[in-house]
Write an enzyme that holds these catalytic residues in place. Structure first.
Site, PDB file in Angstrom:
ATOM      1  N   LYS A   1      11.089  -3.497  -5.512  1.00  7.19           N
ATOM      2  CA  LYS A   1      10.325  -3.960  -6.673  1.00  7.19           C
ATOM      3  C   LYS A   1      10.649  -3.096  -7.882  1.00  7.19           C
ATOM      4  CE  LYS A   1       5.661  -5.421  -7.998  1.00  7.19           C
ATOM      5  NZ  LYS A   1       4.243  -5.446  -7.612  1.00  7.19           N
TER       6      LYS A   1
ATOM      7  N   ASP B   1       5.245  -3.317   1.198  1.00 11.58           N
ATOM      8  CA  ASP B   1       5.277  -3.206  -0.251  1.00 11.58           C
ATOM      9  C   ASP B   1       5.707  -1.800  -0.644  1.00 11.58           C
ATOM     10  OD1 ASP B   1       4.546  -5.793  -0.699  1.00 11.58           O
ATOM     11  OD2 ASP B   1       2.428  -5.373  -1.045  1.00 11.58           O
TER      12      ASP B   1
END
Length: 749
Positions: A497, A475
């Site tokens: 992201k 992530d």
């Protein structure tokens, strides 16, 4: 509010601090250096390096140092003979001379310094320097006089300019400079501090700054090509002469930025303005259309064979009507793109940014182009097979799938591993070469929690998994200190992201993990904190299980517990807090937050809500009797309102080297956070009496009193006042020395 209380709400200026500004001269901006020694040569080089037109004046060039003679001979600087005058008319003589240099912007007097090379009788007297100072004041020209702080209106800090990437920019030096000022109180010490700072930063940091600048320029160029007024020409800044001798207001005193190539070729944004105007990196935005692959009941893969999973087009063909495209104006799209660049600057590793190629820059920005073109095509009835996925098409596109031939890269579609990460571990926690991964016939998937941020807070199992995996899908918020532990032999990919693409990034990572496991890889889905604490680990388990893989969950130390602990805040404490409630400050799909009501004996921990602080506070403080007409937009609270004087702590980047806590009361935290400076996501909120329980002498008697006892509010306010003292908030910045010793910073190579 009384005046005495208002005085503590705002910082009180102490005075005496230097004003940290940067000055951008051009070849048409003359500056004057007075003197002919080594210091004069150093000042001349400093001005030349900033592209200024340099004029040097002294009584005799024959006695000048060798470097200065060279620069005069090579016409890098101009030399003028100093004005001749008597002591009585020295101010007027200098004023006339200074005024004759059209556009003069700065003056630096160097022959007042006492050095080992000073020739006896060559040092300018204080009286003569004061005369030059008075002449400059008369003409409103900033002046620096060496070794005479009282005569300076500006000073030179100790500066280190970092090397860049000559092959990319054609210049050895980068745009990154670090300046240290001691306000003239410790010049030698300033140089030492400067060297210490420079030695601790990654070697590629200068090239990283240049590459981010190129990335910003590309965003501005596309915006201008589409008709937006962004990153435009920098206007010239002009000031008129205020010469009392001539009283001629028509002449230009100094002009900044008249160099056309400099003005049009660069967008010189103010860093502070850019930071504040864009808002926090995690400010809420409307999510771009992207169906969730991780929802077990979505039916996404209910009728699809495993062979169809890697292809986004084949999976999403049946979902065309279910996907709606959120139209964005040009301004909204440009703002999102700039915030994406800001997030790249904040989260991507320095090593990667320093080596990022032009092709990789284009690939990062093409995500937005694909999303925009996809939205337009869908709106006009285009082919959903190529555009419906929006962000996912850019991340998992079939075109990139055919071109993925990088040696050692995994064969996942269009998603090459994040390159140029540290090739060796940077921390002493990695003490030996990791063992070779075992030979397996079927791939494995591990959901791994990386803890709150500090590498020493990894579990032994998590560290072993990082050392023995073959593919790591991380992530974005996993700190670079954790990623630096990963051996270079392991493929590492970081989620893309960008703002509004939470679902698209999640889909990408799950598809890559599934592909890797199908190839027989040992796949680690690396998450911040614990995989199950707002980490979507449960959704991934159901998704992978549906396709034949039972993931192994490796627990991680959750920031919900470790974050407060790092700041000496107990989430439960006898006499203060008997329970805690953990919740999120992020409403689903843009809806307002839903929070529990106030209970005196309870600590409320809110994760991921700092960007929505204003709305969270409105929900917590809203009077119980006040009607809520629309809970989905106004927010909702289950229980009593929170008292405005209740302590709250905002903890950012807990356990990282730059962790920070800003603590105040519910009615003062917004202003406190703004005064503390630029935010450092990710952040969390701790609300309740536990915030002040262990501060100073401690306060563990909060629950000793009945809630209906007379005067309780007054005593509670007294507790808060004792905690805050004469300030309106508490600020703690960085790790303690003891924590730093637990994991020394190693070589950044």
């Amino acid at each position: 509010m009384s005046l005495s209380l208002m005085d503590h709400r705002y910082p009180q200026p102490q005075g005496g601090a230097a004003l940290p500004l940067t000055f951008h001269p051009s070849t048409q901006t003359p500056v004057l250096v007075i003197g002919h020694g080594k210091l004069a040569a150093s000042r001349a080089f400093t001005f030349l390096d900033s592209s200024a037109r340099v004029v040097v004046t002294s009584h005799d060039l024959t006695g000048a140092c060798g470097e200065l003679k060279f620069r005069v001979k090579s016409q890098q600087v101009e030399w003028h003979e100093a004005p001749q005058s008597t002591q009585e008319d020295e101010v007027s003589a200098w004023a006339e001379y200074l005024d004759s240099i059209d556009g003069l912007s700065l003056v630096a007097v160097t022959d007042t310094a006492l050095t080992t090379s000073t020739i006896p009788g060559d040092r300018r007297s204080y009286a003569s320097a004061k005369a030059i100072h008075q002449a400059c004041r008369r003409l409103h020209i900033p002046i620096n006089v060496a070794d005479c702080p009282s005569l300076c209106t500006y000073t030179f800090p100790a500066v280190h300019r970092f090397p860049g990437n000559p092959s990319r920019t054609g210049k050895y030096q980068s745009n990154l400079q670090v300046a240290v000022s001691t306000n003239g109180r410790g010049c030698r010490l300033a140089g030492r501090i400067k060297r210490d700072i420079a030695s601790r930063l990654p070697k590629g940091i200068g090239a990283a700054v240049d590459n981010v600048g190129l990335l910003r320029d590309r965003v501005h160029e596309e915006g201008r090509a589409r008709g937006l007024q962004v990153g435009g020409e920098r206007p010239s800044l002009k000031s008129r002469s205020c010469s009392r001798r001539r009283r001629d207001t028509s002449r230009s005193r100094f002009v900044l930025g008249e160099d056309e190539a400099r003005v049009k070729g660069e967008a010189l944004d103010d860093d502070d303005v850019a930071a504040y105007s864009a808002g926090p990196l995690n400010t809420p935005v409307v999510q771009l259309a992207s169906p969730s692959l991780s929802r077990a009941n979505s039916g996404f893969f209910a009728s699809k064979p495993l062979s169809a999973i890697p292809s986004a087009e084949s999976v999403l063909h049946d979902q065309q009507e279910a996907v709606s495209v959120v139209p964005l104006s040009l301004e909204e799209e440009q703002l999102r793109r700039m915030r994406w660049v800001s997030q790249i600057s904040e989260y991507w590793s320095i090593e990667y940014l320093s080596r990022m190629s032009l092709e990789e820059m284009d690939k990062a920005l093409d995500m937005w182009t694909d999303e925009r073109d996809g939205a337009a095509a869908t709106k006009d009835g285009g082919d959903a097979d190529s555009v419906t996925y929006g962000q996912g098409a850019a991340l998992l596109g079939s075109g990139d799938r055919e071109q993925s031939s990088v040696p050692g890269a995994n064969a996942h579609g269009g998603s090459a591993p994040t390159p140029h990460l540290p090739t060796t571990p940077r921390h002493e926690i990695a003490l030996s070469i990791p063992p070779a991964p075992p030979v397996v016939r079927k791939g494995r998937i591990l959901l791994l929690g990386s803890g709150p941020g500090h590498p020493s807070l990894l579990t032994v199992a998590a560290h072993q998994a990082l050392m023995t995996s073959t593919l790591i899908l991380s992530d974005k918020l996993v700190p670079s200190e954790i990623l630096a532990l990963i051996p270079s032999s392991i493929t590492l990919h970081i989620a893309k992201k960008f703002p509004g693409n939470a679902e698209g990034a999640q889909n990408e990572m799950m598809a890559l993990a599934l592909e890797g496991a199908q190839r027989g890889e040992i796949v680690v889905r690396l998450k911040q904190g614990d995989p199950f604490v707002y980490g979507r680990g449960g959704e991934e388990i159901l998704f992978f299980r549906q396709h034949g893989f039972e993931p192994v969950v490796v627990p991680g130390v959750s920031s919900a517990l470790a974050g407060p602990l790092m700041m000496n805040i107990p989430v439960t404490q006898r006499g203060v807090a008997e329970s805690m409630v953990l919740c999120t400050g992020v409403g689903r799909k843009g809806k307002a937050v839903q929070l529990p009501g106030y209970v005196r004996s309870r600590t409320l921990v809110v994760l991921m809500g700092v960007a929505r602080l204003k709305q969270v506070l409105q929900v917590l403080l809203r009077p119980t009797e006040e009607a809520v007409t629309d809970p989905e937009t106004q927010g909702w609270r289950d229980g009593a309102a929170f008292p405005p004087y209740l302590p709250i702590a905002i903890i950012e980047r807990a356990s990282s080297h730059d962790q920070r806590m800003v603590a105040s009361t519910l009615d003062g935290i917004e202003e406190a956070l703004e005064r503390a400076g630029e935010q450092r996501p990710p952040g969390m909120m701790i609300i309740g009496w536990s915030v002040l329980a262990l501060e100073g002498e401690g306060e563990v008697t909060v629950l000793d009193e009945d809630e209906d006892s007379p005067g309780l509010e007054q005593r509670d306010r007294g507790r808060v006042q004792k905690w805050l003292g004469n300030e309106s908030y508490v600020l703690k910045d960085g790790l303690s020395e003891e924590w730093e010793r637990l994991l020394p910073r190693g070589n950044s190579e």
